[in-house]
Design an enzyme around this catalytic site. Structure first.
Site, short mmCIF file in Angstrom:
data_model
loop_
_atom_site.label_atom_id
_atom_site.label_comp_id
_atom_site.label_asym_id
_atom_site.label_seq_id
_atom_site.Cartn_x
_atom_site.Cartn_y
_atom_site.Cartn_z
N ALA A 1 0.83 -1.21 0.00
CA ALA A 1 0.00 0.00 0.00
C ALA A 1 0.87 1.26 0.00
O ALA A 1 0.38 2.34 -0.31
CB ALA A 1 -0.89 -0.01 1.23
N TYR B 1 10.77 2.85 0.33
CA TYR B 1 10.18 1.50 0.31
C TYR B 1 9.07 1.43 -0.74
O TYR B 1 8.98 0.49 -1.53
CB TYR B 1 9.66 1.20 1.72
CG TYR B 1 8.84 -0.06 1.87
CD1 TYR B 1 9.45 -1.31 1.88
CD2 TYR B 1 7.45 0.00 2.03
CE1 TYR B 1 8.70 -2.47 2.03
CE2 TYR B 1 6.70 -1.15 2.19
CZ TYR B 1 7.32 -2.38 2.18
OH TYR B 1 6.56 -3.53 2.33
N LYS C 1 3.01 -3.34 23.74
CA LYS C 1 3.00 -2.28 24.76
C LYS C 1 1.88 -2.53 25.77
O LYS C 1 2.05 -2.32 26.97
CB LYS C 1 2.82 -0.90 24.09
CG LYS C 1 4.06 -0.47 23.30
CD LYS C 1 3.79 0.82 22.54
CE LYS C 1 4.95 1.17 21.62
NZ LYS C 1 4.72 2.41 20.85
N GLN D 1 -4.15 9.18 13.09
CA GLN D 1 -3.86 8.67 11.74
C GLN D 1 -4.67 7.39 11.49
O GLN D 1 -4.82 6.56 12.38
CB GLN D 1 -2.35 8.47 11.52
CG GLN D 1 -1.63 7.52 12.45
CD GLN D 1 -1.10 8.19 13.72
OE1 GLN D 1 -1.71 9.11 14.25
NE2 GLN D 1 0.01 7.70 14.24
N ARG E 1 -5.69 3.87 9.37
CA ARG E 1 -5.17 2.75 8.59
C ARG E 1 -6.22 1.64 8.55
O ARG E 1 -7.24 1.70 9.25
CB ARG E 1 -3.91 2.16 9.26
CG ARG E 1 -2.70 3.04 9.26
CD ARG E 1 -2.14 3.25 7.87
NE ARG E 1 -0.92 4.04 7.92
CZ ARG E 1 -0.88 5.36 8.01
NH1 ARG E 1 -2.00 6.07 8.07
NH2 ARG E 1 0.27 5.99 8.03
P1 NAD Z 1 9.27 -10.15 6.75
O1 NAD Z 1 10.34 -9.12 6.97
O2 NAD Z 1 8.81 -10.93 7.92
O3 NAD Z 1 9.72 -11.15 5.60
C1 NAD Z 1 10.63 -10.78 4.59
C2 NAD Z 1 11.68 -11.87 4.52
O4 NAD Z 1 12.62 -11.52 3.49
C3 NAD Z 1 12.49 -12.02 5.82
O5 NAD Z 1 12.39 -13.33 6.34
C4 NAD Z 1 13.92 -11.72 5.40
O6 NAD Z 1 14.90 -12.51 6.06
C5 NAD Z 1 13.86 -12.03 3.89
N1 NAD Z 1 14.97 -11.38 3.23
C6 NAD Z 1 15.31 -10.08 3.29
N2 NAD Z 1 16.44 -9.87 2.61
C7 NAD Z 1 16.83 -11.07 2.10
C8 NAD Z 1 17.93 -11.51 1.33
N3 NAD Z 1 18.89 -10.64 0.93
N4 NAD Z 1 18.00 -12.81 1.00
C9 NAD Z 1 17.05 -13.69 1.41
N5 NAD Z 1 15.99 -13.35 2.14
C10 NAD Z 1 15.89 -12.04 2.49
O7 NAD Z 1 8.06 -9.37 6.06
P2 NAD Z 1 6.56 -9.83 5.83
O8 NAD Z 1 5.72 -9.00 6.69
O9 NAD Z 1 6.45 -11.30 5.87
O10 NAD Z 1 6.34 -9.32 4.32
C11 NAD Z 1 6.46 -10.19 3.20
C12 NAD Z 1 6.35 -9.35 1.94
O11 NAD Z 1 5.10 -8.64 1.92
C13 NAD Z 1 7.44 -8.30 1.78
O12 NAD Z 1 7.78 -8.20 0.41
C14 NAD Z 1 6.75 -7.03 2.21
O13 NAD Z 1 7.34 -5.88 1.63
C15 NAD Z 1 5.34 -7.26 1.73
N6 NAD Z 1 4.36 -6.48 2.51
C16 NAD Z 1 4.10 -6.80 3.80
C17 NAD Z 1 3.19 -6.05 4.52
C18 NAD Z 1 2.86 -6.35 5.97
O14 NAD Z 1 2.03 -5.68 6.53
N7 NAD Z 1 3.48 -7.34 6.60
C19 NAD Z 1 2.54 -4.95 3.92
C20 NAD Z 1 2.84 -4.65 2.60
C21 NAD Z 1 3.73 -5.43 1.89
#
Ligand code: NAD
Length: 323
Positions: free
Chosen positions: A121, A151, A202, A220, A222
Protein backbone atom coordinates in the site's frame (compact mmCIF):
# COMPACT_ATOMS: atom_id res chain seq x y z
CA UNK A 1 -4.75 -32.60 -2.99
CA UNK A 2 -2.40 -31.58 -5.84
CA UNK A 3 1.11 -32.65 -6.85
CA UNK A 4 2.06 -29.10 -7.69
CA UNK A 5 5.34 -27.49 -6.66
CA UNK A 6 5.79 -24.06 -5.09
CA UNK A 7 8.84 -21.92 -4.35
CA UNK A 8 8.45 -19.31 -1.61
CA UNK A 9 11.12 -16.59 -1.42
CA UNK A 10 10.96 -14.94 2.01
CA UNK A 11 9.78 -18.19 3.63
CA UNK A 12 11.62 -17.30 6.84
CA UNK A 13 9.51 -14.16 7.26
CA UNK A 14 6.11 -13.56 8.78
CA UNK A 15 3.78 -13.95 5.77
CA UNK A 16 6.10 -16.39 3.96
CA UNK A 17 6.10 -18.80 6.90
CA UNK A 18 2.28 -18.78 7.05
CA UNK A 19 2.11 -19.15 3.24
CA UNK A 20 4.32 -22.25 3.30
CA UNK A 21 1.95 -23.86 5.83
CA UNK A 22 -1.07 -22.96 3.69
CA UNK A 23 0.51 -24.39 0.51
CA UNK A 24 1.48 -27.59 2.33
CA UNK A 25 -2.08 -27.96 3.61
CA UNK A 26 -3.29 -27.60 0.02
CA UNK A 27 -1.00 -30.48 -1.06
CA UNK A 28 1.88 -28.59 -2.68
CA UNK A 29 5.49 -29.74 -2.51
CA UNK A 30 7.15 -26.58 -1.17
CA UNK A 31 10.68 -25.21 -1.13
CA UNK A 32 11.25 -22.20 1.10
CA UNK A 33 14.14 -19.78 0.58
CA UNK A 34 15.38 -17.05 2.92
CA UNK A 35 18.53 -15.68 4.49
CA UNK A 36 17.26 -17.02 7.82
CA UNK A 37 14.93 -19.66 9.27
CA UNK A 38 11.60 -18.46 10.71
CA UNK A 39 12.10 -16.69 14.02
CA UNK A 40 8.92 -18.11 15.56
CA UNK A 41 8.25 -21.82 15.19
CA UNK A 42 9.57 -24.01 12.40
CA UNK A 43 8.90 -24.09 8.66
CA UNK A 44 6.58 -26.70 7.14
CA UNK A 45 8.53 -26.53 3.85
CA UNK A 46 9.71 -29.82 2.33
CA UNK A 47 13.06 -28.14 1.72
CA UNK A 48 14.42 -24.91 3.17
CA UNK A 49 17.35 -23.24 1.40
CA UNK A 50 19.36 -20.54 3.15
CA UNK A 51 20.46 -18.02 0.52
CA UNK A 52 21.21 -14.32 0.30
CA UNK A 53 19.02 -13.37 -2.66
CA UNK A 54 21.06 -10.22 -3.34
CA UNK A 55 23.62 -12.57 -4.85
CA UNK A 56 22.79 -13.96 -8.30
CA UNK A 57 24.77 -17.15 -7.59
CA UNK A 58 23.03 -17.77 -4.27
CA UNK A 59 19.62 -17.08 -5.77
CA UNK A 60 20.33 -19.52 -8.61
CA UNK A 61 21.14 -22.41 -6.30
CA UNK A 62 17.60 -22.29 -4.94
CA UNK A 63 15.97 -22.43 -8.37
CA UNK A 64 17.30 -25.60 -10.01
CA UNK A 65 14.03 -27.30 -10.99
CA UNK A 66 10.55 -26.58 -12.26
CA UNK A 67 8.10 -24.75 -10.01
CA UNK A 68 4.43 -24.35 -10.85
CA UNK A 69 4.07 -21.37 -8.54
CA UNK A 70 6.74 -18.91 -7.36
CA UNK A 71 5.97 -16.45 -4.56
CA UNK A 72 8.39 -13.51 -4.21
CA UNK A 73 8.01 -12.10 -0.69
CA UNK A 74 11.66 -11.52 0.28
CA UNK A 75 12.32 -7.84 1.00
CA UNK A 76 14.19 -5.46 3.26
CA UNK A 77 11.22 -4.66 5.41
CA UNK A 78 9.91 -3.24 8.68
CA UNK A 79 7.23 -1.09 10.28
CA UNK A 80 7.15 2.73 10.54
CA UNK A 81 10.15 2.68 12.91
CA UNK A 82 12.17 1.09 10.11
CA UNK A 83 10.90 2.45 6.76
CA UNK A 84 9.94 6.02 7.71
CA UNK A 85 13.00 7.10 9.73
CA UNK A 86 15.28 7.64 6.70
CA UNK A 87 18.33 5.77 8.06
CA UNK A 88 17.50 2.53 6.22
CA UNK A 89 16.62 4.00 2.80
CA UNK A 90 19.76 2.81 0.99
CA UNK A 91 19.36 -0.73 2.36
CA UNK A 92 15.68 -0.79 1.40
CA UNK A 93 16.30 0.48 -2.15
CA UNK A 94 19.45 -1.45 -2.99
CA UNK A 95 18.77 -4.76 -1.22
CA UNK A 96 15.15 -5.15 -2.30
CA UNK A 97 15.92 -4.10 -5.90
CA UNK A 98 18.73 -6.65 -6.12
CA UNK A 99 16.48 -9.38 -4.70
CA UNK A 100 13.67 -8.57 -7.13
CA UNK A 101 16.00 -8.31 -10.15
CA UNK A 102 17.54 -11.69 -9.31
CA UNK A 103 14.19 -13.39 -8.73
CA UNK A 104 12.60 -11.89 -11.87
CA UNK A 105 15.56 -12.98 -14.00
CA UNK A 106 15.37 -16.50 -12.56
CA UNK A 107 11.67 -16.55 -13.45
CA UNK A 108 12.57 -16.13 -17.14
CA UNK A 109 13.44 -19.85 -17.06
CA UNK A 110 10.98 -21.80 -19.16
CA UNK A 111 10.27 -23.99 -16.17
CA UNK A 112 8.47 -21.23 -14.22
CA UNK A 113 4.69 -21.69 -14.12
CA UNK A 114 3.66 -18.34 -12.71
CA UNK A 115 4.92 -15.82 -10.15
CA UNK A 116 3.31 -13.62 -7.52
CA UNK A 117 5.06 -10.49 -6.20
CA UNK A 118 4.03 -8.86 -2.93
CA UNK A 119 3.94 -5.10 -3.36
CA UNK A 120 2.59 -2.68 -0.78
CA UNK A 121 0.00 0.00 0.00
CA UNK A 122 3.05 2.26 0.36
CA UNK A 123 3.06 2.71 -3.46
CA UNK A 124 0.07 5.08 -3.24
CA UNK A 125 0.42 8.82 -3.81
CA UNK A 126 0.97 10.57 -0.48
CA UNK A 127 -0.82 13.67 -1.76
CA UNK A 128 -4.08 11.67 -1.75
CA UNK A 129 -3.55 10.69 1.89
CA UNK A 130 -2.66 13.92 3.62
CA UNK A 131 -5.83 14.51 5.65
CA UNK A 132 -8.19 12.37 7.68
CA UNK A 133 -11.08 12.63 5.22
CA UNK A 134 -9.18 11.31 2.19
CA UNK A 135 -7.69 7.88 1.99
CA UNK A 136 -8.00 7.05 -1.69
CA UNK A 137 -6.39 3.76 -2.62
CA UNK A 138 -8.16 2.71 -5.80
CA UNK A 139 -5.50 0.83 -7.73
CA UNK A 140 -5.24 3.33 -10.62
CA UNK A 141 -4.47 6.22 -8.19
CA UNK A 142 -0.92 4.97 -7.66
CA UNK A 143 -0.19 7.11 -10.76
CA UNK A 144 0.92 9.87 -11.08
CA UNK A 145 3.35 8.44 -8.56
CA UNK A 146 4.44 10.06 -5.30
CA UNK A 147 4.94 7.31 -2.69
CA UNK A 148 5.72 8.49 0.84
CA UNK A 149 8.89 6.41 1.24
CA UNK A 150 11.79 4.83 -0.65
CA UNK A 151 10.18 1.50 0.31
CA UNK A 152 7.13 2.52 -1.77
CA UNK A 153 9.26 3.68 -4.72
CA UNK A 154 11.15 0.38 -4.79
CA UNK A 155 7.86 -1.55 -4.73
CA UNK A 156 6.53 0.51 -7.62
CA UNK A 157 9.68 -0.17 -9.66
CA UNK A 158 9.44 -3.90 -8.91
CA UNK A 159 5.73 -4.05 -9.77
CA UNK A 160 6.71 -2.75 -13.20
CA UNK A 161 9.61 -5.19 -13.41
CA UNK A 162 7.29 -8.18 -12.83
CA UNK A 163 4.75 -6.75 -15.28
CA UNK A 164 7.44 -6.71 -17.99
CA UNK A 165 8.21 -10.34 -17.15
CA UNK A 166 4.68 -11.23 -18.21
CA UNK A 167 4.55 -8.80 -21.14
CA UNK A 168 7.92 -9.59 -22.74
CA UNK A 169 8.79 -13.08 -21.51
CA UNK A 170 5.30 -14.57 -21.19
CA UNK A 171 5.52 -15.72 -17.56
CA UNK A 172 2.21 -14.91 -15.84
CA UNK A 173 2.96 -12.42 -13.05
CA UNK A 174 0.50 -11.50 -10.30
CA UNK A 175 0.93 -8.41 -8.12
CA UNK A 176 -0.59 -7.97 -4.66
CA UNK A 177 -0.56 -4.59 -2.92
CA UNK A 178 -0.70 -5.68 0.71
CA UNK A 179 -2.18 -3.33 3.33
CA UNK A 180 -0.80 -3.84 6.88
CA UNK A 181 -0.88 -7.58 7.45
CA UNK A 182 -0.79 -8.76 11.05
CA UNK A 183 -1.12 -11.93 13.10
CA UNK A 184 0.81 -14.39 15.26
CA UNK A 185 4.42 -15.30 14.39
CA UNK A 186 5.21 -11.78 13.12
CA UNK A 187 7.87 -9.35 14.42
CA UNK A 188 6.59 -7.98 17.72
CA UNK A 189 9.63 -6.18 19.15
CA UNK A 190 13.05 -4.73 18.46
CA UNK A 191 12.37 -2.18 15.70
CA UNK A 192 10.86 -3.99 12.68
CA UNK A 193 7.39 -4.63 14.15
CA UNK A 194 4.31 -2.92 12.70
CA UNK A 195 1.57 -1.01 14.53
CA UNK A 196 -0.78 -3.87 15.62
CA UNK A 197 2.12 -5.93 17.01
CA UNK A 198 3.80 -2.91 18.64
CA UNK A 199 0.53 -1.88 20.30
CA UNK A 200 -0.24 -5.43 21.51
CA UNK A 201 3.29 -5.64 22.99
CA UNK A 202 3.00 -2.28 24.76
CA UNK A 203 -0.39 -3.28 26.19
CA UNK A 204 0.88 -6.71 27.27
CA UNK A 205 3.95 -5.16 28.95
CA UNK A 206 2.03 -2.37 30.74
CA UNK A 207 1.22 -2.67 34.43
CA UNK A 208 -2.47 -2.22 35.30
CA UNK A 209 -3.21 1.51 35.59
CA UNK A 210 -0.20 2.31 33.36
CA UNK A 211 0.19 3.98 29.97
CA UNK A 212 0.52 2.86 26.36
CA UNK A 213 2.79 5.02 24.20
CA UNK A 214 1.38 6.03 20.79
CA UNK A 215 3.45 7.78 18.08
CA UNK A 216 1.87 11.10 17.01
CA UNK A 217 -1.68 12.12 17.98
CA UNK A 218 -3.00 8.62 17.19
CA UNK A 219 -5.64 10.04 14.84
CA UNK A 220 -3.86 8.67 11.74
CA UNK A 221 -6.11 6.19 9.93
CA UNK A 222 -5.17 2.75 8.59
CA UNK A 223 -6.72 -0.63 7.85
CA UNK A 224 -5.27 -3.96 8.99
CA UNK A 225 -5.71 -7.42 7.50
CA UNK A 226 -5.35 -10.67 9.41
CA UNK A 227 -2.72 -12.95 7.88
CA UNK A 228 -5.06 -15.89 7.11
CA UNK A 229 -7.36 -13.54 5.17
CA UNK A 230 -4.30 -12.27 3.28
CA UNK A 231 -3.40 -15.84 2.30
CA UNK A 232 -6.94 -16.40 0.96
CA UNK A 233 -6.47 -13.30 -1.22
CA UNK A 234 -2.97 -14.28 -2.39
CA UNK A 235 -4.10 -17.78 -3.37
CA UNK A 236 -7.07 -16.44 -5.32
CA UNK A 237 -4.90 -13.86 -7.05
CA UNK A 238 -2.28 -16.45 -8.00
CA UNK A 239 -4.95 -18.66 -9.57
CA UNK A 240 -6.55 -15.78 -11.46
CA UNK A 241 -5.82 -14.29 -14.88
CA UNK A 242 -5.52 -10.81 -13.43
CA UNK A 243 -2.21 -9.20 -14.46
CA UNK A 244 -2.77 -5.76 -12.94
CA UNK A 245 -1.84 -4.87 -9.35
CA UNK A 246 -4.66 -5.54 -6.86
CA UNK A 247 -5.17 -4.41 -3.27
CA UNK A 248 -5.19 -7.20 -0.70
CA UNK A 249 -6.33 -5.39 2.40
CA UNK A 250 -9.21 -4.63 4.70
CA UNK A 251 -11.54 -1.70 4.08
CA UNK A 252 -12.33 -1.41 7.81
CA UNK A 253 -10.73 2.00 8.50
CA UNK A 254 -9.61 2.61 12.08
CA UNK A 255 -7.48 5.23 13.85
CA UNK A 256 -4.36 4.17 15.75
CA UNK A 257 -6.01 5.41 18.98
CA UNK A 258 -9.03 3.16 18.32
CA UNK A 259 -6.72 0.23 17.55
CA UNK A 260 -4.92 0.77 20.86
CA UNK A 261 -8.23 0.99 22.75
CA UNK A 262 -9.30 -2.27 21.09
CA UNK A 263 -6.10 -4.00 22.29
CA UNK A 264 -6.59 -2.59 25.79
CA UNK A 265 -10.18 -3.86 25.87
CA UNK A 266 -9.04 -7.32 24.72
CA UNK A 267 -6.39 -7.38 27.48
CA UNK A 268 -8.98 -6.56 30.14
CA UNK A 269 -6.51 -4.09 31.72
CA UNK A 270 -7.23 -0.51 32.79
CA UNK A 271 -4.70 1.57 30.79
CA UNK A 272 -4.49 5.04 29.24
CA UNK A 273 -2.81 6.36 26.08
CA UNK A 274 0.22 8.67 26.08
CA UNK A 275 1.13 10.41 22.82
CA UNK A 276 4.79 10.98 21.94
CA UNK A 277 6.60 12.20 18.80
CA UNK A 278 7.46 9.37 16.39
CA UNK A 279 7.36 8.30 12.73
CA UNK A 280 3.79 8.05 11.44
CA UNK A 281 3.70 7.83 7.64
CA UNK A 282 0.74 9.31 5.75
CA UNK A 283 -2.24 10.76 7.63
CA UNK A 284 -4.84 8.31 6.35
CA UNK A 285 -4.81 5.16 4.23
CA UNK A 286 -7.29 2.34 3.77
CA UNK A 287 -7.64 -0.39 1.18
CA UNK A 288 -10.24 0.13 -1.57
CA UNK A 289 -11.65 -3.33 -2.30
CA UNK A 290 -14.03 -2.63 -5.15
CA UNK A 291 -11.75 -3.89 -7.93
CA UNK A 292 -10.44 -6.93 -6.06
CA UNK A 293 -13.98 -7.96 -5.14
CA UNK A 294 -15.11 -7.56 -8.71
CA UNK A 295 -12.14 -9.45 -10.25
CA UNK A 296 -11.44 -12.14 -7.62
CA UNK A 297 -14.65 -12.27 -5.62
CA UNK A 298 -12.46 -11.86 -2.52
CA UNK A 299 -13.04 -9.72 0.55
CA UNK A 300 -12.07 -10.19 4.21
CA UNK A 301 -14.53 -12.48 5.96
CA UNK A 302 -14.02 -11.45 9.63
CA UNK A 303 -13.87 -8.10 11.44
CA UNK A 304 -10.50 -6.71 12.62
CA UNK A 305 -11.34 -7.52 16.24
CA UNK A 306 -11.24 -11.33 15.62
CA UNK A 307 -7.66 -11.20 14.32
CA UNK A 308 -6.60 -8.80 17.07
CA UNK A 309 -7.83 -11.21 19.76
CA UNK A 310 -5.68 -14.06 18.39
CA UNK A 311 -2.69 -11.76 17.87
CA UNK A 312 -2.89 -10.17 21.33
CA UNK A 313 -3.01 -13.56 22.97
CA UNK A 314 0.09 -14.74 21.02
CA UNK A 315 2.09 -11.57 21.78
CA UNK A 316 1.10 -11.66 25.46
CA UNK A 317 2.51 -15.19 25.55
CA UNK A 318 5.79 -14.03 23.89
CA UNK A 319 6.12 -11.18 26.40
CA UNK A 320 5.67 -13.61 29.31
CA UNK A 321 8.21 -16.06 27.81
CA UNK A 322 10.89 -13.35 27.54
CA UNK A 323 10.15 -11.62 30.86
P1 NAD B 1 9.27 -10.15 6.75
O1 NAD B 1 10.34 -9.12 6.97
O2 NAD B 1 8.81 -10.93 7.92
O3 NAD B 1 9.72 -11.15 5.60
C1 NAD B 1 10.63 -10.78 4.59
C2 NAD B 1 11.68 -11.87 4.52
O4 NAD B 1 12.62 -11.52 3.49
C3 NAD B 1 12.49 -12.02 5.82
O5 NAD B 1 12.39 -13.33 6.34
C4 NAD B 1 13.92 -11.72 5.40
O6 NAD B 1 14.90 -12.51 6.06
C5 NAD B 1 13.86 -12.03 3.89
N1 NAD B 1 14.97 -11.38 3.23
C6 NAD B 1 15.31 -10.08 3.29
N2 NAD B 1 16.44 -9.87 2.61
C7 NAD B 1 16.83 -11.07 2.10
C8 NAD B 1 17.93 -11.51 1.33
N3 NAD B 1 18.89 -10.64 0.93
N4 NAD B 1 18.00 -12.81 1.00
C9 NAD B 1 17.05 -13.69 1.41
N5 NAD B 1 15.99 -13.35 2.14
C10 NAD B 1 15.89 -12.04 2.49
O7 NAD B 1 8.06 -9.37 6.06
P2 NAD B 1 6.56 -9.83 5.83
O8 NAD B 1 5.72 -9.00 6.69
O9 NAD B 1 6.45 -11.30 5.87
O10 NAD B 1 6.34 -9.32 4.32
C11 NAD B 1 6.46 -10.19 3.20
C12 NAD B 1 6.35 -9.35 1.94
O11 NAD B 1 5.10 -8.64 1.92
C13 NAD B 1 7.44 -8.30 1.78
O12 NAD B 1 7.78 -8.20 0.41
C14 NAD B 1 6.75 -7.03 2.21
O13 NAD B 1 7.34 -5.88 1.63
C15 NAD B 1 5.34 -7.26 1.73
N6 NAD B 1 4.36 -6.48 2.51
C16 NAD B 1 4.10 -6.80 3.80
C17 NAD B 1 3.19 -6.05 4.52
C18 NAD B 1 2.86 -6.35 5.97
O14 NAD B 1 2.03 -5.68 6.53
N7 NAD B 1 3.48 -7.34 6.60
C19 NAD B 1 2.54 -4.95 3.92
C20 NAD B 1 2.84 -4.65 2.60
C21 NAD B 1 3.73 -5.43 1.89
Amino acid sequence: MSNKTALVFGAGGFIGNHLVTRLKNEGFWVRGVDRKYPEFGTSDADEFVIADLRSRQEAEKSFDRRFDEVYQLAAEMGGAGYVFVGDNDFDVMSNSSLINLNVARLCTKESTGRVLFTSSACVYNENNQSDLSSYTCEEHTAYPAQPDSEYGWEKLFSERLFQTLERNVGVPARIARLHNIFGPRGSWCCGREKAPAAICRKVAEAAVGGEVEIWGDGKQIRSFLYVEECLDGLRKLMQSDCNEPLNIGSDEAISINELALMAIEISGKRLSLRHTPGPQGVRARCSDNELVEQLLGWRPSEPLRSGMEVTYSWIEQQVKLTA
